[in-house]
Structure formats: structure tokens, C-alpha cells
Design a protein around this motif. Structure first.
Motif, PDB file in Angstrom:
ATOM      1  N   GLN A  69       0.911  -1.257  -0.200  1.00  0.00           N
ATOM      2  CA  GLN A  69       0.022  -0.098   0.085  1.00  0.00           C
ATOM      3  C   GLN A  69       0.845   1.003   0.048  1.00  0.00           C
ATOM      4  O   GLN A  69       2.109   1.237   0.420  1.00  0.00           O
ATOM      5  CB  GLN A  69      -1.006  -0.032   1.336  1.00  0.00           C
ATOM      6  N   ARG A  70       0.127   2.423  -0.536  1.00  0.00           N
ATOM      7  CA  ARG A  70       0.988   3.368  -0.696  1.00  0.00           C
ATOM      8  C   ARG A  70       1.344   3.976   0.627  1.00  0.00           C
ATOM      9  O   ARG A  70       0.681   3.950   1.621  1.00  0.00           O
ATOM     10  CB  ARG A  70       0.219   4.643  -1.347  1.00  0.00           C
ATOM     11  N   ARG A  71       2.780   4.345   0.979  1.00  0.00           N
ATOM     12  CA  ARG A  71       3.269   4.755   2.185  1.00  0.00           C
ATOM     13  C   ARG A  71       2.525   5.992   2.807  1.00  0.00           C
ATOM     14  O   ARG A  71       2.169   6.703   2.258  1.00  0.00           O
ATOM     15  CB  ARG A  71       4.904   5.268   2.086  1.00  0.00           C
ATOM     16  N   GLN A 118       1.199  -0.273   6.844  1.00  0.00           N
ATOM     17  CA  GLN A 118       2.204   0.412   6.780  1.00  0.00           C
ATOM     18  C   GLN A 118       1.744   1.610   7.418  1.00  0.00           C
ATOM     19  O   GLN A 118       2.660   2.359   8.269  1.00  0.00           O
ATOM     20  CB  GLN A 118       2.936   0.811   5.244  1.00  0.00           C
ATOM     21  N   ALA A 119       0.624   2.282   7.042  1.00  0.00           N
ATOM     22  CA  ALA A 119       0.136   3.400   7.730  1.00  0.00           C
ATOM     23  C   ALA A 119       0.021   3.504   9.150  1.00  0.00           C
ATOM     24  O   ALA A 119       0.486   4.081  10.064  1.00  0.00           O
ATOM     25  CB  ALA A 119      -0.999   3.914   7.133  1.00  0.00           C
ATOM     26  N   ASP A 161      -0.547   6.293  11.941  1.00  0.00           N
ATOM     27  CA  ASP A 161      -1.833   6.682  11.570  1.00  0.00           C
ATOM     28  C   ASP A 161      -2.979   6.155  12.368  1.00  0.00           C
ATOM     29  O   ASP A 161      -2.913   4.706  12.267  1.00  0.00           O
ATOM     30  CB  ASP A 161      -1.901   6.225  10.045  1.00  0.00           C
ATOM     31  N   ARG A 162      -3.582   6.753  13.163  1.00  0.00           N
ATOM     32  CA  ARG A 162      -4.524   6.158  14.007  1.00  0.00           C
ATOM     33  C   ARG A 162      -5.809   5.724  13.351  1.00  0.00           C
ATOM     34  O   ARG A 162      -6.484   4.852  13.774  1.00  0.00           O
ATOM     35  CB  ARG A 162      -5.057   7.174  15.176  1.00  0.00           C
ATOM     36  N   GLU A 163      -6.219   6.242  12.210  1.00  0.00           N
ATOM     37  CA  GLU A 163      -7.240   5.975  11.359  1.00  0.00           C
ATOM     38  C   GLU A 163      -7.027   4.783  10.607  1.00  0.00           C
ATOM     39  O   GLU A 163      -7.692   3.703  10.642  1.00  0.00           O
ATOM     40  CB  GLU A 163      -7.700   7.110  10.329  1.00  0.00           C
TER      41      GLU A 163
END
Length: 314
Positions: free
Chosen positions: A16-18, A55-56, A61-63
Motif C-alpha cells: 500500500q502507498r506509504r 504501513q500507515a 496513523d490512528r485511522e
């Protein structure tokens, strides 16, 4: 091993995109699908969402973390709903590994929710000191989660889940000829009846009992959202109202659970600091009146849902 099969196992299809996260989208089901095909479609989407948000989540990234938890819950709900077609012997090893992953995700997510209720960074009161301690605890939890997401154990879990989804055999508990629409209608009605029955004692339940009821309600909602597209048109209005009630229930019981999890974390932090638990709980007000109000609101939503009977079409 073919090239497509190899890519499915080495995890490349999950990249997935960083720094981005992916929200859940309802899979498309058709009435011509078998129950096994429907399960595979739902489960594959959940697994893709889980891996796509890795990755997020790793980057804080909390979402994305929230979306990973949703994907896990939806996957478990689908497996439970279609359990008649999945041998328990195939599920048991994976169940333990998913529990391991969910433990890491849940711990960090519970701290995320609690931190939203803590003082701002500009607060210089003693409460802000507590806030820094909570954030330090979150950082430690997130480090553990980062290690888990980049571990060999996690990669093997994704691989094994992928193989299981694509290759699991039928358990033979239900006739293969049973249509997806027929099975779904009967199963949804059974889940609905059980949930309504259990909810009648909600005001007398302990926190742990309400939590279990919340999980059952959430799984029923997630399954119903996916299968609504297959139900007869004359039942759609009742199903939509049922979903409205379930979202209210999830909201109220979720708030109660957030407060309870915050209390448990605060108690553990106080014990570690050898301090009075009341001071650690102070940023997380959970008054008795507020709890009763939310329980009554959830009970009312259950009552409204019980009156709908959306799956009784005769």
C-alpha cells in the motif's frame, strides 16, 4: 508454484502507498454465488484491508489502526456467520494468531481513544503530567505494535490466511445446494432472535457481559451491512431501520466500553506508579449517571430493533 500464486504468498499483492490508509468498502455479492464463494469474497476483502493499512499503522496513523481492527472484526464476523461451511479444524490455528494480532491492535487503539480525552499540550496543571504519562504508555504500546507488524509471525499469518481463504474445504453441515439467499435469510433471523433475547437483561449486566453483547451486536451489524443487498426488496425498509438501531447500540455500548478500558488502563498505570487510582482516572470521567443514561439509550435501541422483525416476511 505459479507466479500469481507466489505473489499472493510473498505479500507483494498487499503493498500500500506509504502513509495512506484504506477505508472498508462493501464487497459485491450476487444471489448466484454459493455460500462458500460469498465467504471468500468477504474474507478476501477483509484480508486485503488488513494488509493495506499495515504501513500507515506502522507509521502511527490512528485511522489506519482503526481500519485494521474493523477488518479483523468483519473477518471474524464472516467466519462465524458462514461457520457451517468451514471446518473448525482449519480455523482453530488461525484463530489464535488473529487473537494475538488483535491484542496488539486493541491495546494501542484503547490508548488512542483515552488520549483524546486527556488535557491539551498547553495545560500545565497536574493533569497534564498524567497526560504525558499516558502518552508515554501509548508510545511503548505502539513500539510493540510496530514490532508485531514487521515480524515474521505477522507475515506468516497473512500468508496462511490467504491460503485458508482460497483453499478451505466445505464442512458438510449444510447441503451444498442451499442457496446463498436462503441461507443468509435464515441465519440472519437466527442471529437477530438471539441478540434480541440476550439484550433484554442489558440493564442488569456487568461490564464484561455488556462488552460481549456489544461484540455480538457489532458482528451482526457488519454481516447485515454486507448481506442487505441479497435480501428481498420488501424487507429492505425493516433492515435499514435495524441497521440504524445497531449503529446506535454500537455507539452507546462503544462509549461504555471505551470508558471501561480507560479505567482498566488507568488502574494498571496507577499500580505501576504505586499511586492512588483515582488520580489516574481523573481525566476519564465516567459518572454513574452518564453510564446509566447510555445503558438506557442502548436498551431503548434494542427495544426498537426487537419491534421490527425484519426477517419475518410471511
Amino acid at each position: 508454484m505459479t507466479g500469481s500464486r507466489k505473489s499472493r504468498l510473498d505479500g507483494s499483492r498487499f503493498k500500500q502507498r506509504r502513509g495512506s490508509y484504506r477505508r472498508y468498502k462493501l464487497p459485491r455479492l450476487t444471489a448466484t454465488m454459493t455460500c462458500k464463494e460469498a465467504f471468500r469474497t468477504i474474507a478476501r476483502g477483509c484480508l486485503d484491508d488488513l494488509a493495506a493499512n499495515q504501513q500507515a499503522t506502522y507509521e502511527g496513523d490512528r485511522e489506519a489502526l482503526h481500519q485494521m481492527r474493523i477488518a479483523l472484526t468483519r473477518l471474524r464476523a464472516a467466519r462465524s456467520f458462514f461457520s457451517s461451511f468451514i471446518p473448525s479444524s482449519e480455523w482453530s490455528p488461525l484463530k489464535g494468531e488473529l487473537k494475538w494480532l488483535n491484542k496488539h491492535l486493541s491495546r494501542t487503539r484503547d490508548l488512542d481513544v483515552a488520549l483524546k480525552r486527556l488535557p491539551s499540550a498547553h495545560d500545565t496543571s497536574p493533569r497534564q503530567t498524567l497526560g504525558r504519562a499516558w502518552r508515554k504508555t501509548w508510545s511503548a504500546s505502539h513500539r510493540d505494535l510496530r514490532r508485531a507488524l514487521h515480524s515474521r509471525r505477522y507475515r506468516i499469518l497473512l500468508r496462511d490466511m490467504s491460503i485458508w481463504i482460497d483453499g478451505s474445504r466445505s464442512s458438510g453441515k449444510v447441503k451444498p445446494s442451499t442457496s446463498l439467499t436462503t441461507y443468509s435469510g435464515r441465519r440472519l433471523d437466527r442471529w437477530y432472535q438471539k441478540l434480541v433475547k440476550k439484550s433484554r437483561a442489558i440493564e442488569d449486566m456487568s461490564a464484561s457481559q455488556r462488552h460481549r453483547l456489544r461484540i455480538k451486536s457489532k458482528r451482526f451489524r457488519y454481516v447485515l451491512e454486507v448481506l442487505e443487498q441479497l435480501l428481498p426488496g420488501k424487507s429492505r425498509a425493516g433492515v435499514r431501520e435495524c441497521l440504524k438501531s445497531l449503529r446506535k447500540i454500537q455507539k452507546y455500548l462503544g462509549q461504555l466500553n471505551d470508558a471501561e478500558q480507560g479505567r482498566l488502563i488507568a488502574t494498571a498505570l496507577a499500580k505501576s506508579a504505586q499511586e492512588d487510582g483515582a488520580r489516574w482516572n481523573s481525566p476519564l470521567p465516567t459518572g454513574r449517571k452518564a453510564r446509566k443514561r447510555m445503558i438506557r439509550a442502548a436498551a431503548l435501541a434494542f427495544q426498537q430493533m426487537a419491534e421490527l422483525k425484519p426477517f419475518q416476511l410471511s
